[in-house]
Design an enzyme around this catalytic site. Structure first.
Site, mmCIF file in Angstrom:
data_model
loop_
_atom_site.group_PDB
_atom_site.id
_atom_site.type_symbol
_atom_site.label_atom_id
_atom_site.label_comp_id
_atom_site.label_asym_id
_atom_site.label_seq_id
_atom_site.Cartn_x
_atom_site.Cartn_y
_atom_site.Cartn_z
ATOM 1 C CG ASP A 96 8.024 13.339 7.179
ATOM 2 O OD1 ASP A 96 8.277 12.379 7.920
ATOM 3 O OD2 ASP A 96 6.879 13.610 6.786
ATOM 4 C CG HIS B 88 9.672 18.587 7.507
ATOM 5 N ND1 HIS B 88 8.613 19.019 8.272
ATOM 6 C CD2 HIS B 88 9.141 17.865 6.479
ATOM 7 C CE1 HIS B 88 7.477 18.579 7.725
ATOM 8 N NE2 HIS B 88 7.774 17.876 6.647
#
Length: 262
Positions: free
Chosen positions: A74, A219
């Site tokens: 993400d 991430h």
């Protein structure tokens, strides 16, 4: 590739604060996201009537027969994304990237093109990480439309998947996602890499939660994440896992716009 500049780290700090706040609000759902809606399992998507018509669309991997897992990232692209793509290429692992628009797609268009060119699934994490359940329907449309437009312009393919920031979604988000041709994808594994720079800890957390049909949330903009990825891949391959993109995980079924998967 070097780790973030002070400007990038400030961005990471802001997102880390958002994520920590989300963790407090969603403690009971810390692993699988904060959606209150019914969700569809990958195994259920694969067994829907008519699914076999798409059996060869996503290549030779058949997750009905092998132990699949999806690696997802993400909030990129970031200064670390090129290094991550190098790792994935070396390990021959496909991933799914849920990208932010503002300050990310805008800043690193060449990395978006590279992700698509190297066989990764390029999807949306909204334009500016607004919490979709806290804004108006028209603002939701804008948050979802803008990154789709940019990704399509850069790659030639419009995203069919999105991940709502903090995993927060509701009926209105589902309806607008359906209208825009998007399915929502949550996760089953989180390393909480927004809260630590310890790569060994990130690796241990992923390995402790990994299971068949899992969707791993990481991430790449945080300092500890990319260094953890080679060890995660190697350890899971040793356990017999095959890495796939989210569409491959669902195949021969396909993600249905407006539905939520994890």
């Amino acid at each position: 590739m070097p780790f973030p500049t002070s400007k990038t780290k400030n961005k990471g700090t802001r997102l880390r604060a958002l994520a920590v706040s989300a963790a407090a609000a969603c403690l009971a759902a810390a692993v699988t996201g904060c959606a209150g809606a019914d969700t569809t399992l990958p195994s259920s998507a694969r067994t829907r009537p008519g699914a076999t018509s798409q059996a060869t669309r996503y290549g030779a991997v058949d997750c009905r027969e092998v132990k699949c897992i999806a690696l997802t990232f993400d909030a990129g692209p970031s200064e670390n994304s090129a290094r991550l793509l190098d790792v994935l290429k070396e390990k021959q692992v496909p991933a799914t990237f849920f990208l932010l628009g503002k300050r990310h797609i805008e800043k690193y268009p060449e990395l978006v093109r590279r992700m698509a060119a190297e066989g990764h699934e390029v999807a949306s994490h909204t334009w500016d990480h607004k919490i979709l359940t806290q804004i108006t329907p028209e603002e939701i449309r804008e948050e979802l439309r803008r990154p789709n437009d940019e990704i399509e312009r850069l790659t030639g393919r419009r995203p069919t998947l999105m991940r709502p920031p903090q995993g927060r979604t509701d009926k209105t988000v589902h309806e607008i996602s359906r209208e825009l041709g998007l399915a929502e994808v949550l996760w089953t594994v989180t390393a909480k890499d927004y809260a630590t720079t310890d790569s060994a800890l990130i690796r241990r957390r992923v390995l402790a939660q990994a299971d068949r049909d899992g969707i791993i949330l990481l991430h790449d903009l945080y300092d500890g994440t990319v260094p953890a990825v080679p060890g995660i891949i190697d350890a899971l391959k040793e356990r017999g896992f095959v890495f796939v993109t989210v569409p491959q995980l669902l195949a021969p079924g396909e993600a249905v716009p407006g539905e939520v998967y994890r």
